[in-house]
Design a protein around this motif. Structure first.
Motif, PDB file in Angstrom:
ATOM      1  N   PHE B 167       0.728  -1.069   0.174  1.00 24.59           N
ATOM      2  CA  PHE B 167      -0.064   0.159  -0.049  1.00 24.59           C
ATOM      3  C   PHE B 167       0.801   1.217  -0.019  1.00 24.59           C
ATOM      4  N   ALA B 168       0.293   2.306  -0.145  1.00 28.08           N
ATOM      5  CA  ALA B 168       1.180   3.510  -0.241  1.00 28.08           C
ATOM      6  C   ALA B 168       0.529   4.783   0.416  1.00 28.08           C
ATOM      7  N   ILE B 169       0.944   5.813   0.898  1.00 27.56           N
ATOM      8  CA  ILE B 169       0.489   6.941   1.170  1.00 27.56           C
ATOM      9  C   ILE B 169       0.634   8.146   0.355  1.00 27.56           C
ATOM     10  N   GLY B 170      -0.557   8.774  -0.274  1.00 25.80           N
ATOM     11  CA  GLY B 170      -0.522   9.618  -1.106  1.00 25.80           C
ATOM     12  C   GLY B 170      -0.986  11.017  -0.488  1.00 25.80           C
ATOM     13  N   GLU B 171      -1.201  11.945  -1.314  1.00 28.43           N
ATOM     14  CA  GLU B 171      -1.473  13.422  -0.835  1.00 28.43           C
ATOM     15  C   GLU B 171      -2.344  14.085  -1.876  1.00 28.43           C
ATOM     16  N   ASP B 172      -3.587  14.368  -1.564  1.00 28.48           N
ATOM     17  CA  ASP B 172      -4.416  14.860  -2.523  1.00 28.48           C
ATOM     18  C   ASP B 172      -4.590  16.366  -2.439  1.00 28.48           C
ATOM     19  N   THR B 173      -4.521  17.413  -3.209  1.00 29.08           N
ATOM     20  CA  THR B 173      -4.699  18.906  -3.099  1.00 29.08           C
ATOM     21  C   THR B 173      -5.903  18.927  -4.004  1.00 29.08           C
ATOM     22  N   GLY B 174      -6.046  18.554  -5.321  1.00 30.20           N
ATOM     23  CA  GLY B 174      -7.125  18.775  -6.161  1.00 30.20           C
ATOM     24  C   GLY B 174      -7.241  17.618  -7.055  1.00 30.20           C
ATOM     25  N   GLY B 175      -6.958  16.360  -6.408  1.00 30.92           N
ATOM     26  CA  GLY B 175      -7.005  15.107  -7.406  1.00 30.92           C
ATOM     27  C   GLY B 175      -5.689  14.314  -7.456  1.00 30.92           C
ATOM     28  N   SER B 176      -4.797  14.733  -6.596  1.00 31.29           N
ATOM     29  CA  SER B 176      -3.631  13.982  -6.490  1.00 31.29           C
ATOM     30  C   SER B 176      -3.441  12.563  -6.297  1.00 31.29           C
ATOM     31  N   ILE B 177      -4.307  12.359  -5.532  1.00 32.06           N
ATOM     32  CA  ILE B 177      -4.590  10.663  -5.217  1.00 32.06           C
ATOM     33  C   ILE B 177      -5.443  10.078  -6.218  1.00 32.06           C
ATOM     34  N   ARG B 178      -6.625  10.553  -6.546  1.00 36.92           N
ATOM     35  CA  ARG B 178      -7.398   9.974  -7.377  1.00 36.92           C
ATOM     36  C   ARG B 178      -7.187   9.925  -8.781  1.00 36.92           C
ATOM     37  N   ASN B 179      -6.711  10.840  -9.306  1.00 37.00           N
ATOM     38  CA  ASN B 179      -6.142  10.989 -10.742  1.00 37.00           C
ATOM     39  C   ASN B 179      -5.174   9.874 -11.038  1.00 37.00           C
ATOM     40  N   PRO B 180      -4.108   9.472 -10.363  1.00 34.97           N
ATOM     41  CA  PRO B 180      -3.153   8.537 -10.834  1.00 34.97           C
ATOM     42  C   PRO B 180      -3.714   7.301 -10.455  1.00 34.97           C
ATOM     43  N   SER B 181      -4.736   7.000  -9.342  1.00 36.06           N
ATOM     44  CA  SER B 181      -5.307   6.071  -9.029  1.00 36.06           C
ATOM     45  C   SER B 181      -6.165   5.392 -10.160  1.00 36.06           C
ATOM     46  N   ALA B 182      -6.978   6.456 -10.845  1.00 37.69           N
ATOM     47  CA  ALA B 182      -7.926   6.040 -11.832  1.00 37.69           C
ATOM     48  C   ALA B 182      -6.968   5.777 -13.153  1.00 37.69           C
ATOM     49  N   TRP B 183      -5.815   6.407 -13.400  1.00 38.28           N
ATOM     50  CA  TRP B 183      -5.017   6.161 -14.571  1.00 38.28           C
ATOM     51  C   TRP B 183      -4.298   4.824 -14.490  1.00 38.28           C
ATOM     52  N   CYS B 184      -4.003   4.353 -13.145  1.00 36.89           N
ATOM     53  CA  CYS B 184      -3.281   3.172 -13.082  1.00 36.89           C
ATOM     54  C   CYS B 184      -4.118   1.888 -12.502  1.00 36.89           C
ATOM     55  N   GLY B 185      -5.264   2.220 -12.450  1.00 41.68           N
ATOM     56  CA  GLY B 185      -6.174   1.116 -12.183  1.00 41.68           C
ATOM     57  C   GLY B 185      -5.962   0.688 -10.481  1.00 41.68           C
ATOM     58  N   THR B 186      -5.708   1.664  -9.503  1.00 39.35           N
ATOM     59  CA  THR B 186      -5.625   1.298  -8.365  1.00 39.35           C
ATOM     60  C   THR B 186      -6.745   2.302  -7.548  1.00 39.35           C
ATOM     61  N   THR B 187      -6.964   1.938  -6.252  1.00 36.87           N
ATOM     62  CA  THR B 187      -7.824   2.364  -5.492  1.00 36.87           C
ATOM     63  C   THR B 187      -7.432   3.798  -4.458  1.00 36.87           C
ATOM     64  N   GLY B 188      -7.815   4.711  -4.528  1.00 38.94           N
ATOM     65  CA  GLY B 188      -7.298   5.718  -3.436  1.00 38.94           C
ATOM     66  C   GLY B 188      -8.375   6.486  -2.990  1.00 38.94           C
ATOM     67  N   LEU B 189      -8.036   7.100  -1.795  1.00 34.89           N
ATOM     68  CA  LEU B 189      -8.857   8.016  -1.086  1.00 34.89           C
ATOM     69  C   LEU B 189      -8.416   9.270  -0.713  1.00 34.89           C
ATOM     70  N   LYS B 190      -9.064  10.359  -1.128  1.00 38.03           N
ATOM     71  CA  LYS B 190      -8.996  11.662  -0.701  1.00 38.03           C
ATOM     72  C   LYS B 190      -9.826  11.700   0.569  1.00 38.03           C
ATOM     73  N   VAL B 191      -9.080  12.088   1.899  1.00 39.27           N
ATOM     74  CA  VAL B 191      -9.796  11.885   3.182  1.00 39.27           C
ATOM     75  C   VAL B 191     -10.674  13.407   3.356  1.00 39.27           C
ATOM     76  N   THR B 192     -11.346  13.329   4.308  1.00 38.08           N
ATOM     77  CA  THR B 192     -12.053  14.654   4.543  1.00 38.08           C
ATOM     78  C   THR B 192     -10.896  15.382   5.400  1.00 38.08           C
ATOM     79  N   TYR B 193     -10.968  16.745   4.815  1.00 39.14           N
ATOM     80  CA  TYR B 193      -9.913  17.410   5.427  1.00 39.14           C
ATOM     81  C   TYR B 193      -9.876  17.676   7.081  1.00 39.14           C
ATOM     82  N   GLY B 194      -9.009  17.347   7.524  1.00 42.22           N
ATOM     83  CA  GLY B 194      -8.683  17.232   9.116  1.00 42.22           C
ATOM     84  C   GLY B 194      -8.552  15.657   9.559  1.00 42.22           C
TER      85      GLY B 194
END
Lengths: 447, 470
Positions: B167-194
């Motif tokens: 697994f990995a830890i990403g960081e999402d500011t405007g899609g930075s986790i979700r966008n590569p998850s979509a294009w690489c076929g993986t699952t990623g969560l942008k959490v609630t702020y805080g």
């Protein structure tokens, strides 16, 4: 004098470093002046390292609200921190965390003997590091000491209500007194834990009537004593009036005070307004206070100098002037309160005791422990020489008169030396007495 | 491959001694040796002996009640500071930077017993949607290495897809986790702020930045989030809201209302992506969930608002990189970094701030209201992650505007603060992964996990692997 044609328009900004145990946004020790070496009280937060985040110091916020209460301010129930951007090597993040449009306190009022001064705002921010220019291995270098970086700093800003150098000095002294009374800062001007800046301009007498404001403002910094504030403003008034008389507008700039040369000198031009690009700091959630919380802080305020002076006059009969001088330094207040009560219990004249302390400049010349000692000695002296109530003294003198009619005759025959006999006789009856007091009483009675 | 298994299966296998942590770590390094040279997923690789030593220790110390992450290898986006381990944010400014402290997320994972094996490549400072804007070279897509991985957290998604980690830890500011998850076929969560502490996360845009889990499937993300979520005294913006027990929530089969905003399936969206969303809709419907059609016209302004506020904050956050106390000088920022710093500086300047920064903040409030309105009608929104498939290398970096548009569906959640989970939902005719996202109200991660878990029980997109990953 050129200045006669102009009125001074002056506002003052005072910066005060709070003496909280830790810094404003991190857990580092807040003691920049006590630090043995540079950069020992630092961490990733106050060094602005990547990934570090600020967390606000609750005590500093409460203390700022206390200052606000003491200066008669309204406390904003909603407040926030903003980032103020500029580049300087002593500012590690490239911005200072400050407060822009919603400061903690607004609309206060400070009374001085020369007139009221309205407080525009009081806000809380972080101090910067300190640049040290020195020679290392024969090379001139600038070094940065971050011990002071992110120390809590309160800024108190006035309206342009100051109309004389004396008023500026009185205002600054009053703020100093109040800050010390609140126990929130050493407010040491020499060290720099209290710093003064004056914004000075001159308005033509005629302009005032027409409501025309000066088109410029000169900021004088580095005023690290009350005397310098007064002198710098005096100097600026004259300098600016001379320019205005020549139909010149003084340059909008920042100047410093040179004590050796007794003049102000230009430091940097401020003709183009700086753009600090303020915006709310996203790392620090806004602050919301309840009215109850704010009111409780007000209730918890210690007695302020004005109230102390009034109480001393009322309770102990101390003269206003003496009370003012003695209440000036709050470190002595508790001691003095004990001293007055003790003196009162022993029937010592507290008013005289206070005058004696003021005249002997005990407060100025001695440290606190010698001070107590000195004060106690003074009280002993007073209690042995001045405690005789007038009725007791008069009774004693009457006894002496009755037993020595010849002495009365001699006295009336202007053999004034006989007064010594009376003093001796009264002393025999009452113990050690104040000879002046006896002399006055005898003269009064035999007149 | 062992690393095809889910995290809970891996945890079970370790406890049943069917394989060891050493086996897992060895498998990771095999994949790294084989593929990192081509794909460029990792900037820093922890020396294999060190990782193996940690694995051996884990194998010895594993207890039944240890964290499910105990002994599992993972990677961190290189935007998290790690004491003594080089941290670059993929920028030459921090090329040789060794941090003095640990990010909270790293501390928490170390405490759970997971094993860090590398720091992942990304767009420098998070500036980008392709992971090409890296001073350490572009990250390539494992499904087609002439294409980008997506960004900015490209390295993490690639490492998961190619089994370089569990697994990995990403960081999402405007899609930075979700966008590569979509294009690489993986699952990623942008959490609630805080929800997860940002302490130690090199800031891009502080009011948007979120720290989140990336893995093969939603259930894995739930396990990782459990380990990293919670209030942190070092992050004043972290929330005191109690953390759900996600594993319990995963089993819930509550019938939910899933909203689809018609604007997200209109012009400018690749038809294959629209089809994937439609298919996902049918899948959810077949499970008994209700589909609600609605309209959210304001979402179209997401990119415009994002590109005012994010550059404004980044122009401030990057001000500390002056080269005085650490790191290199400002000349080392890339063109994209400089572009965002300048746009942000402009947007905050006197005379312009009202028109740009402050107006954007007002729009942010409108987004909050727009989503509130939507969530009064539905529990969760279903929408595409990206409007197009992973572009060819160079396409986005040469077209800053297209780069920005890649974020079209991922930029409105960050200003609002709500969570959004990206999960695999199909493949293009060329065999490129397609992702959809589930967006819910504040602190609704458990609901997103629930739905995604059901979806992944019914579908196998998340199990497919790029060619050559055997």
């Amino acid at each position: 004098m050129e200045t006669q044609n102009y009125n001074l328009i002056c506002g003052i900004e005072i910066h005060v470093e709070l003496r909280t145990a830790s810094k404003m946004f991190c857990g580092c020790v807040n003691d920049p002046f006590g630090a043995q070496k540079p950069n020992i009280y630092t961490c990733p937060v106050c060094l602005g390292m990547p990934g570090a985040l600020p967390v606000a110091n609750k005590k500093a916020i409460e203390w700022t609200i206390r200052i606000g209460h003491a200066l008669g301010c309204e406390i904003n129930l909603f407040s926030k921190f903003d980032r103020k951007h500029y580049f300087y090597p002593d500012l590690p993040k490239g911005y200072q965390i400050s407060q822009y449009d919603q400061p903690l306190c607004v609309n206060g009022l400070v009374k001085t003997e020369f007139g009221d001064v309205r407080i525009t705002r009081i806000h809380l921010e972080e101090d910067t590091g300190k640049l040290v220019h020195q020679e290392v291995n024969g090379e001139k270098v600038s070094l940065v000491d971050f011990n002071r970086s992110s120390v809590p700093l309160v800024e108190i800003v006035t309206e342009p209500d100051i109309h004389s150098p004396q008023q500026a000095k009185a205002y600054a002294k009053k703020i100093h007194q109040i800050i010390r009374a609140l126990h929130v800062s050493d407010a040491d001007m020499e060290k720099g834990s209290m710093r003064l800046e004056a914004n000075i301009s001159m308005q033509g007498i005629g302009d005032r009537e027409q409501g025309i404001l000066p088109q410029y403002k000169v900021e004088v910094k580095n005023l690290n004593s009350f005397r310098f504030v007064e002198k710098a403003i005096q100097y600026e008034m004259k300098r600016q009036a001379e320019l205005l008389e020549k139909n010149e507008t003084p340059k909008q700039e920042t100047r410093g005070w040179n004590e050796a040369k007794q003049h102000t000198f230009p430091q940097r031009s401020k003709e183009s307004a700086e753009d600090y690009r303020y915006f709310p700091d996203p790392d620090l959630p806004p602050m919301r206070f309840t009215r109850e919380y704010v009111e409780q802080l007000k209730k918890d305020l210690p007695e302020l100098p004005e109230a102390t002076i009034e109480r001393w006059q009322k309770e102990f009969g101390i003269k206003e002037n003496d009370a003012k001088i003695l209440a000036d330094d709050i470190e002595h207040k508790t001691v003095l309160d004990v001293l007055w009560s003790t003196a009162k219990d022993r029937h010592v004249d507290t008013a005289k005791l206070a005058s004696l302390l003021v005249n002997k400049k005990i407060i100025v010349d001695f440290g606190i422990s010698t001070y107590i000692e000195e004060a106690l000695t003074a009280m002993e002296v007073l209690s042995s020489t001045m405690t005789i109530a007038n009725d007791v003294l008069i009774a004693a003198i009457n006894e002496v008169i009755a037993a020595n009619p010849k002495a009365v005759v001699d006295y009336k025959a202007r053999k004034t030396a006989v007064i010594g006999f009376f003093i001796g006789a009264v002393s025999k009856k009452l113990g050690k007495v104040d000879s002046n007091q006896v002399r006055n009483a005898v003269q009064e009675m035999l007149r | 491959m062992l690393l095809d298994l889910s995290l809970s299966e891996l945890a079970k296998g370790l406890r049943e001694h069917r394989f060891s942590s050493v086996d897992l770590v060895n498998e990771c390094y095999d994949q790294i040796e084989k593929l990192n040279g081509t794909l460029n997923a990792l900037i820093t690789i922890i020396p294999k002996e060190e990782a193996l030593a940690s694995a051996q220790k884990a194998d010895k110390e594993l207890t039944p009640d240890a964290s499910p992450l105990f002994g599992l290898p993972y990677v961190l986006k290189d935007s998290y500071v790690t004491k003594g381990i080089k941290t670059t944010a993929a920028s030459n400014v921090l090329k040789d930077f060794i941090p003095q402290f640990d990010a909270t997320v790293y501390t928490k994972l170390q405490q759970s017993g997971a094993i860090l094996i590398g720091k992942a490549n990304m767009d420098a400072w998070g500036h980008g949607a392709s992971a090409e804007n890296s001073d350490f070279g572009p990250v390539k897509n494992p499904w087609d290495d002439t294409r980008v991985s997506g960004g900015s957290t490209g390295g993490c998604a690639v490492a998961i897809a190619t089994r370089m980690c569990a697994f990995a830890i990403g960081e999402d500011t405007g899609g930075s986790i979700r966008n590569p998850s979509a294009w690489c076929g993986t699952t990623g969560l942008k959490v609630t702020y805080g929800r997860v502490s940002r302490f130690g996360c090199i800031a891009y845009a502080s009011s948007f930045d979120t720290v989140g889990p990336m893995a093969k499937l939603a259930e894995d993300c739930a396990i990782v989030l459990q380990a990293i979520a919670g209030v942190d005294p070092f992050d004043a913006s972290s929330s005191p809201q109690p953390v759900e027990i996600y594993n319990d929530q995963l089993k819930s089969r509550k019938k939910l209302r899933i909203g689809i905003a018609k604007e997200t399936l209109q012009e400018g969206v690749d038809t294959e992506i629209v089809t994937a969303v439609e298919l996902a809709k049918e899948t959810f419907k077949s499970m008994g969930h209700e589909i609600i059609e609605l309209s959210m016209p304001l979402l179209d302004f997401g990119v415009a608002v994002y590109y005012q506020i994010a550059p404004s904050e980044t122009s401030s956050n990057l001000a500390r990189y002056d080269g005085v106390r650490f790191g290199g000088g400002r000349d080392l920022f890339t063109d994209e970094n400089k572009r965002r710093i300048m746009i942000g500086t402009y947007a905050l300047s006197t005379g312009y701030a009202d028109k740009f920064y402050h107006n954007a903040q007002k729009a942010r409030t409108l987004f909050i209201k727009e989503y509130e309105k939507a969530f009064s009608k539905c529990d969760v929104l279903l929408l595409p992650v990206t409007p197009f498939h992973a572009p060819r290398l160079g396409e986005l970096i040469n077209e800053p505007l297209k780069n920005a548009l890649a974020d079209r569906f991922t930029t409105t959640q960050n200003p609002v603060g709500i969570p959004s989970l990206a999960l695999p939902a199909g493949f293009s005719s060329e065999g490129l992964p397609i992702g959809v996202q589930l967006t819910g109200p504040m602190f609704s991660e458990h609901i997103l996990f629930q739905l995604a878990q059901q979806f992944q029980e019914k579908t196998d997109y998340h199990q497919r692997k790029p060619k050559g990953i055997e």
